[in-house]
Design a protein around this motif. Sequence first.
Motif, PDB file in Angstrom:
ATOM      1  N   TRP A 226       6.353 -52.851 -15.937  1.00  0.00           N
ATOM      2  CA  TRP A 226       5.856 -54.044 -15.258  1.00  0.00           C
ATOM      3  C   TRP A 226       6.142 -55.330 -16.028  1.00  0.00           C
ATOM      4  O   TRP A 226       5.753 -56.417 -15.586  1.00  0.00           O
ATOM      5  CB  TRP A 226       4.351 -53.913 -15.025  1.00  0.00           C
ATOM      6  CG  TRP A 226       4.016 -52.988 -13.900  1.00  0.00           C
ATOM      7  CD1 TRP A 226       3.823 -51.645 -13.966  1.00  0.00           C
ATOM      8  CD2 TRP A 226       3.827 -53.346 -12.530  1.00  0.00           C
ATOM      9  NE1 TRP A 226       3.532 -51.141 -12.720  1.00  0.00           N
ATOM     10  CE2 TRP A 226       3.523 -52.164 -11.822  1.00  0.00           C
ATOM     11  CE3 TRP A 226       3.871 -54.553 -11.821  1.00  0.00           C
ATOM     12  CZ2 TRP A 226       3.281 -52.143 -10.453  1.00  0.00           C
ATOM     13  CZ3 TRP A 226       3.637 -54.551 -10.460  1.00  0.00           C
ATOM     14  CH2 TRP A 226       3.349 -53.357  -9.786  1.00  0.00           C
ATOM     15  N   ALA A 227       6.786 -55.237 -17.172  1.00  0.00           N
ATOM     16  CA  ALA A 227       6.955 -56.405 -18.036  1.00  0.00           C
ATOM     17  C   ALA A 227       7.728 -57.528 -17.345  1.00  0.00           C
ATOM     18  O   ALA A 227       7.343 -58.705 -17.430  1.00  0.00           O
ATOM     19  CB  ALA A 227       7.656 -55.992 -19.325  1.00  0.00           C
ATOM     20  N   ALA A 228       8.799 -57.193 -16.664  1.00  0.00           N
ATOM     21  CA  ALA A 228       9.609 -58.223 -16.010  1.00  0.00           C
ATOM     22  C   ALA A 228       8.850 -58.873 -14.866  1.00  0.00           C
ATOM     23  O   ALA A 228       8.938 -60.090 -14.654  1.00  0.00           O
ATOM     24  CB  ALA A 228      10.924 -57.619 -15.511  1.00  0.00           C
ATOM     25  N   PHE A 229       8.085 -58.093 -14.120  1.00  0.00           N
ATOM     26  CA  PHE A 229       7.276 -58.654 -13.044  1.00  0.00           C
ATOM     27  C   PHE A 229       6.236 -59.607 -13.625  1.00  0.00           C
ATOM     28  O   PHE A 229       6.061 -60.727 -13.129  1.00  0.00           O
ATOM     29  CB  PHE A 229       6.598 -57.533 -12.256  1.00  0.00           C
ATOM     30  CG  PHE A 229       5.811 -58.007 -11.066  1.00  0.00           C
ATOM     31  CD1 PHE A 229       6.362 -57.941  -9.792  1.00  0.00           C
ATOM     32  CD2 PHE A 229       4.519 -58.516 -11.189  1.00  0.00           C
ATOM     33  CE1 PHE A 229       5.643 -58.371  -8.680  1.00  0.00           C
ATOM     34  CE2 PHE A 229       3.797 -58.947 -10.100  1.00  0.00           C
ATOM     35  CZ  PHE A 229       4.368 -58.878  -8.834  1.00  0.00           C
ATOM     36  N   ALA A 230       5.532 -59.175 -14.657  1.00  0.00           N
ATOM     37  CA  ALA A 230       4.492 -60.012 -15.267  1.00  0.00           C
ATOM     38  C   ALA A 230       5.081 -61.316 -15.798  1.00  0.00           C
ATOM     39  O   ALA A 230       4.422 -62.367 -15.772  1.00  0.00           O
ATOM     40  CB  ALA A 230       3.790 -59.249 -16.386  1.00  0.00           C
ATOM     41  N   ALA A 231       6.328 -61.259 -16.264  1.00  0.00           N
ATOM     42  CA  ALA A 231       6.974 -62.450 -16.819  1.00  0.00           C
ATOM     43  C   ALA A 231       7.208 -63.525 -15.760  1.00  0.00           C
ATOM     44  O   ALA A 231       7.435 -64.695 -16.109  1.00  0.00           O
ATOM     45  CB  ALA A 231       8.293 -62.071 -17.466  1.00  0.00           C
ATOM     46  N   THR A 232       7.130 -63.177 -14.477  1.00  0.00           N
ATOM     47  CA  THR A 232       7.270 -64.184 -13.421  1.00  0.00           C
ATOM     48  C   THR A 232       6.010 -65.023 -13.275  1.00  0.00           C
ATOM     49  O   THR A 232       6.006 -66.018 -12.533  1.00  0.00           O
ATOM     50  CB  THR A 232       7.579 -63.525 -12.060  1.00  0.00           C
ATOM     51  OG1 THR A 232       6.425 -62.796 -11.593  1.00  0.00           O
ATOM     52  CG2 THR A 232       8.780 -62.588 -12.154  1.00  0.00           C
ATOM     53  N   GLY A 233       4.915 -64.619 -13.940  1.00  0.00           N
ATOM     54  CA  GLY A 233       3.665 -65.356 -13.831  1.00  0.00           C
ATOM     55  C   GLY A 233       2.814 -64.949 -12.655  1.00  0.00           C
ATOM     56  O   GLY A 233       1.944 -65.705 -12.234  1.00  0.00           O
ATOM     57  N   HIS A 234       3.049 -63.729 -12.143  1.00  0.00           N
ATOM     58  CA  HIS A 234       2.300 -63.247 -10.979  1.00  0.00           C
ATOM     59  C   HIS A 234       1.604 -61.925 -11.283  1.00  0.00           C
ATOM     60  O   HIS A 234       2.049 -61.144 -12.121  1.00  0.00           O
ATOM     61  CB  HIS A 234       3.235 -63.051  -9.784  1.00  0.00           C
ATOM     62  CG  HIS A 234       3.820 -64.322  -9.258  1.00  0.00           C
ATOM     63  ND1 HIS A 234       4.939 -64.899  -9.809  1.00  0.00           N
ATOM     64  CD2 HIS A 234       3.431 -65.129  -8.226  1.00  0.00           C
ATOM     65  CE1 HIS A 234       5.230 -66.003  -9.136  1.00  0.00           C
ATOM     66  NE2 HIS A 234       4.335 -66.174  -8.184  1.00  0.00           N
ATOM     67  N   VAL A 235       0.524 -61.702 -10.552  1.00  0.00           N
ATOM     68  CA  VAL A 235      -0.188 -60.428 -10.558  1.00  0.00           C
ATOM     69  C   VAL A 235       0.056 -59.779  -9.199  1.00  0.00           C
ATOM     70  O   VAL A 235       0.012 -60.471  -8.171  1.00  0.00           O
ATOM     71  CB  VAL A 235      -1.701 -60.647 -10.786  1.00  0.00           C
ATOM     72  CG1 VAL A 235      -2.448 -59.324 -10.752  1.00  0.00           C
ATOM     73  CG2 VAL A 235      -1.932 -61.366 -12.113  1.00  0.00           C
ATOM     74  N   PRO A 236       0.358 -58.471  -9.136  1.00  0.00           N
ATOM     75  CA  PRO A 236       0.670 -57.825  -7.859  1.00  0.00           C
ATOM     76  C   PRO A 236      -0.478 -57.922  -6.865  1.00  0.00           C
ATOM     77  O   PRO A 236      -1.642 -57.674  -7.206  1.00  0.00           O
ATOM     78  CB  PRO A 236       0.957 -56.369  -8.244  1.00  0.00           C
ATOM     79  CG  PRO A 236       0.349 -56.195  -9.596  1.00  0.00           C
ATOM     80  CD  PRO A 236       0.422 -57.527 -10.264  1.00  0.00           C
TER      81      PRO A 236
END
Length: 237
Positions: free
Chosen positions: A116-126
């Motif tokens: 999930w590191a790359a997703f979290a780096a976008t500044g969003h929570v799923p």
Amino acid sequence: MTEGSPIDKTAVRDAATVIVLRDRAHAPRILMGQRGAKAAFMPNKFVFPGGAVDADDAAIALAGALPEPCATRLDEGTRPGLGPALAAAAIRELWEETGLVLGRPGSWQGPVPTDWAAFAATGHVPDPTNLQFVFRALTPPGRPRRFDARFFLVDADDLASDPDDFSAASDELSHLQWVDLSEARAFDMPFITEVVLAEIQARVDDRAAPESVPFFRNDDEQSLFLRLRGHVMPGDA
């Protein structure tokens, strides 16, 4: 699908697939991509983004809850409480395979799993609050991989990113494109994808949750087409 430990090819893995629908009011299109020629499962076929649930998905703190009756229907005929992990997997697979973000702006609390590191780096929570559970299918016996796949429908307007920006996508799906819903069957796709397309076409003008969710169940003994309604077990449908 995230690479990880060796897969038990005889096991049925829980999986989540996402159908992103765009311009539904006047010229509906869906997002599809092509699997690689060397893929063990459905090589060369055009499919929706999706893949198996990873171990870390169950521990992800989502920004909201799945809507009802979707959450209740996801629990039918499976272990209770699997819904959030399926929703997390759907959002993660959408991100990995297309680079599109379904989430809310926010900071993660605690360590972020590697997947999930790359997703979290976008500044969003799923955020699963706009996912609509519309189909379930169990891969028939004898296939190189077997999945118990749940299909989720989401509107492109609910994405937190540009629907035309696939720059962060992995290389698992090629030829990512928005396909006119009326022309999608011209693509080389799995049988079950064609069945799901018919369900989506029936839902273009109706944003409400369906009265029931189709479940195409392929057991060792027989194939059944059931309906999940949120208050009965699949075997009783």
